[in-house]
Write a protein that holds these residues in place. Sequence first.
Motif, PDB file in Angstrom:
ATOM      1  N   CYS A 136       0.792  -1.360   0.360  1.00  0.00           N
ATOM      2  CA  CYS A 136       0.087  -0.246   0.202  1.00  0.00           C
ATOM      3  C   CYS A 136       0.603   1.278  -0.051  1.00  0.00           C
ATOM      4  O   CYS A 136       2.007   1.462   1.009  1.00  0.00           O
ATOM      5  CB  CYS A 136      -0.863  -0.062   0.975  1.00  0.00           C
ATOM      6  SG  CYS A 136      -1.960  -1.085   1.464  1.00  0.00           S
ATOM      7  N   ASP A 137       0.516   2.545  -0.992  1.00  0.00           N
ATOM      8  CA  ASP A 137       0.948   3.061  -0.831  1.00  0.00           C
ATOM      9  C   ASP A 137       0.649   4.562  -0.291  1.00  0.00           C
ATOM     10  O   ASP A 137      -0.452   4.555  -0.296  1.00  0.00           O
ATOM     11  CB  ASP A 137       1.340   3.714  -2.424  1.00  0.00           C
ATOM     12  CG  ASP A 137       2.222   5.300  -2.261  1.00  0.00           C
ATOM     13  OD1 ASP A 137       2.689   5.646  -1.805  1.00  0.00           O
ATOM     14  OD2 ASP A 137       2.553   5.473  -3.541  1.00  0.00           O
ATOM     15  N   PHE A 138       1.257   5.331   0.985  1.00  0.00           N
ATOM     16  CA  PHE A 138       0.479   5.881   2.013  1.00  0.00           C
ATOM     17  C   PHE A 138       1.055   7.463   1.608  1.00  0.00           C
ATOM     18  O   PHE A 138       0.732   7.930   2.231  1.00  0.00           O
ATOM     19  CB  PHE A 138       0.524   5.617   3.194  1.00  0.00           C
ATOM     20  CG  PHE A 138      -0.058   4.586   3.375  1.00  0.00           C
ATOM     21  CD1 PHE A 138      -1.512   4.631   4.287  1.00  0.00           C
ATOM     22  CD2 PHE A 138       0.685   3.698   3.511  1.00  0.00           C
ATOM     23  CE1 PHE A 138      -1.899   3.032   4.143  1.00  0.00           C
ATOM     24  CE2 PHE A 138      -0.152   1.875   4.370  1.00  0.00           C
ATOM     25  CZ  PHE A 138      -1.280   1.770   4.099  1.00  0.00           C
ATOM     26  N   THR A 139       1.997   7.625   0.443  1.00  0.00           N
ATOM     27  CA  THR A 139       2.350   8.868  -0.130  1.00  0.00           C
ATOM     28  C   THR A 139       2.014   9.948  -0.051  1.00  0.00           C
ATOM     29  O   THR A 139       0.214  10.037  -0.604  1.00  0.00           O
ATOM     30  CB  THR A 139       2.851   8.732  -0.511  1.00  0.00           C
ATOM     31  OG1 THR A 139       4.500   7.683  -1.490  1.00  0.00           O
ATOM     32  CG2 THR A 139       3.994  10.135  -1.214  1.00  0.00           C
ATOM     33  N   GLY A 140       1.367  10.970   1.079  1.00  0.00           N
ATOM     34  CA  GLY A 140       0.694  11.812   1.195  1.00  0.00           C
ATOM     35  C   GLY A 140      -0.790  12.152   1.838  1.00  0.00           C
ATOM     36  O   GLY A 140      -1.556  12.748   1.807  1.00  0.00           O
ATOM     37  N   MET A 141      -0.829  10.919   1.817  1.00  0.00           N
ATOM     38  CA  MET A 141      -2.181  10.778   2.940  1.00  0.00           C
ATOM     39  C   MET A 141      -1.924  11.303   4.323  1.00  0.00           C
ATOM     40  O   MET A 141      -1.434  11.069   4.919  1.00  0.00           O
ATOM     41  CB  MET A 141      -2.219   8.730   2.699  1.00  0.00           C
ATOM     42  CG  MET A 141      -3.515   8.595   3.928  1.00  0.00           C
ATOM     43  SD  MET A 141      -3.802   6.615   3.762  1.00  0.00           S
ATOM     44  CE  MET A 141      -5.171   6.150   4.778  1.00  0.00           C
TER      45      MET A 141
END
Length: 83
Positions: A59-64
């Motif tokens: 899962c990519d949480f970049t900027g979340m």
Amino acid sequence: MPAEPPATPKARFAVDDVNLAGASFNNVSLARARFTDIDLSSSFFDDINFANAAIGKNCDFTGMTIAGVAVDDLLAAYRNREK
């Protein structure tokens, strides 16, 4: 001609290969739903019940953010907590 029997409801509702970019979902229950290969980038969630939800791998949480706090910061703080 005899009438056809009523359709049996499907045990699973599947949405595959659909672009719902810009869609709005209100008063929707996704309890026990499973999401795989989903792009939620730039999506906004408010008044959501994530009780007992699980986030798996890749899962990519970049900027979340969650309540204005960067998820990257939350995860770093969790990893660095005293045990």
